[in-house]
Scaffold this active site. Structure first.
Site, PDB file in Angstrom:
ATOM      1  N   CYS A  92       0.902  -1.356  -0.007  1.00 41.68           N
ATOM      2  CA  CYS A  92      -0.170   0.017  -0.201  1.00 41.68           C
ATOM      3  C   CYS A  92       0.948   1.194   0.060  1.00 41.68           C
ATOM      4  O   CYS A  92       1.601   1.543  -1.125  1.00 41.68           O
ATOM      5  CB  CYS A  92      -0.987  -0.021   1.015  1.00 41.68           C
ATOM      6  SG  CYS A  92      -2.368   1.072   0.733  1.00 41.68           S
ATOM      7  N   HIS A 186      -3.222  -5.148   1.231  1.00 45.45           N
ATOM      8  CA  HIS A 186      -2.951  -5.594   2.710  1.00 45.45           C
ATOM      9  C   HIS A 186      -2.598  -7.182   2.905  1.00 45.45           C
ATOM     10  O   HIS A 186      -3.623  -7.399   3.593  1.00 45.45           O
ATOM     11  CB  HIS A 186      -3.459  -4.686   3.672  1.00 45.45           C
ATOM     12  CG  HIS A 186      -3.315  -3.275   3.648  1.00 45.45           C
ATOM     13  ND1 HIS A 186      -2.446  -2.556   4.430  1.00 45.45           N
ATOM     14  CD2 HIS A 186      -3.845  -2.250   2.876  1.00 45.45           C
ATOM     15  CE1 HIS A 186      -2.516  -1.276   4.257  1.00 45.45           C
ATOM     16  NE2 HIS A 186      -3.432  -1.236   3.300  1.00 45.45           N
ATOM     17  N   GLU A 188      -1.036  -8.385   5.257  1.00 41.74           N
ATOM     18  CA  GLU A 188      -0.995  -8.706   6.478  1.00 41.74           C
ATOM     19  C   GLU A 188      -2.130  -8.618   7.326  1.00 41.74           C
ATOM     20  O   GLU A 188      -2.317  -9.208   8.490  1.00 41.74           O
ATOM     21  CB  GLU A 188       0.025  -7.814   7.146  1.00 41.74           C
ATOM     22  CG  GLU A 188      -0.752  -6.228   7.243  1.00 41.74           C
ATOM     23  CD  GLU A 188      -0.661  -5.392   6.019  1.00 41.74           C
ATOM     24  OE1 GLU A 188      -0.278  -6.032   4.843  1.00 41.74           O
ATOM     25  OE2 GLU A 188      -1.087  -4.050   6.015  1.00 41.74           O
TER      26      GLU A 188
HETATM   27  N1  GLN Z   1      -3.389   6.128   0.609  1.00 43.94           N
HETATM   28  C1  GLN Z   1      -2.190   5.907   1.588  1.00 43.94           C
HETATM   29  C2  GLN Z   1      -1.143   6.670   0.986  1.00 43.94           C
HETATM   30  O1  GLN Z   1      -0.550   6.338  -0.118  1.00 43.94           O
HETATM   31  C3  GLN Z   1      -2.051   4.699   1.546  1.00 43.94           C
HETATM   32  C4  GLN Z   1      -2.933   3.859   2.462  1.00 43.94           C
HETATM   33  C5  GLN Z   1      -2.310   2.436   2.972  1.00 43.94           C
HETATM   34  O2  GLN Z   1      -1.259   2.289   3.223  1.00 43.94           O
HETATM   35  N2  GLN Z   1      -3.430   1.720   3.594  1.00 43.94           N
HETATM   36  O3  GLN Z   1      -0.188   7.409   1.818  1.00 43.94           O
END
Ligand code: GLN
Length: 203
Positions: A92, A186, A188
């Site tokens: 992410c 994610h 995890e």
């Molecule tokens: N949108 C977030 C970012 O790019 C990431 C969100 C997340 O890691 N769950 O900072």
């Protein structure tokens, strides 16, 4: 290369901000499941990096993590470890940071990308209506994996040595480049260790 009879495999999770404990615990389950003698630990300072064989850059807030990587003197060493072949997984926000190019939001927020993969990402690409959702990811060589997406980025484009290996519909959400793996979701949070097998296979 990591082999099962080598010393303990040490994986560091960058622990400046974001879902750190979740990765440590998911890695622990994957070690058990796949019979790997491994240890996952927090990385907060440059000296913590000296004792790890691979790294996870977790989800969180990409701008914040990028600034903290500089503030805590981790950024340059993370980049050099990647060049030396240490396996790195970014999820992410971590996926955003591994990219070489970002969208307007990445630029406007002054997020300093690590530029470790030949890919361009769009941050928060799925829009406010789909802030967080679950969707099956079709992963090459693994099949369907339950993807948990939370304000997720999209891998808009890859080039050079980077290869897309996971999609939801037509959207690219997982890519690999040599020793580096980037997921916009994610793993995890799912309790399904199969994803970590992809990471462990990089050692
Ligand atoms: N949108 C977030 C970012 O790019 C990431 C969100 C997340 O890691 N769950 O900072």
């Amino acid at each position: 290369m990591f082999t099962l009879d080598m010393d303990t495999l040490k994986v560091g999770v960058i622990g400046l901000q974001g879902d750190v404990e979740e990765h440590i615990s998911a890695l622990g389950s994957a070690f058990t499941e796949y019979g790997v003698r491994g240890k996952a630990s927090w990385v907060r300072r440059e000296h913590d990096l000296a004792s790890v064989d691979g790294l996870v850059i977790p989800g969180g807030e990409s701008t914040t993590i990028s600034k903290l990587l500089v503030k805590f003197d981790l950024r340059e060493r993370v980049i050099s470890m990647a060049g030396e072949g240490a396996p790195i997984l970014g999820t992410c926000a971590g996926c955003v940071l591994l990219a070489s190019e970002g969208d307007e939001l990445v630029k406007r927020t002054g997020t300093e990308l690590l530029s470790l993969m030949d890919m361009a990402v769009d941050r928060n690409a799925f829009g406010p209506q789909r802030e967080s959702f679950e969707a099956p990811v079709a992963i090459e060589g693994l099949g369907e994996y339950p993807g948990v997406f939370i304000r997720a980025p999209l891998i808009r484009r890859v080039w050079g040595k980077c290869r897309v290996i996971g999609k939801i519909g037509r959207d690219n959400v997982l890519a690999v480049q040599r020793n580096i793996l980037a997921a916009s979701f994610h793993p995890e949070l799912t309790g399904d260790s199969r994803f970590y097998r992809l990471f462990l296979d990089l050692f």
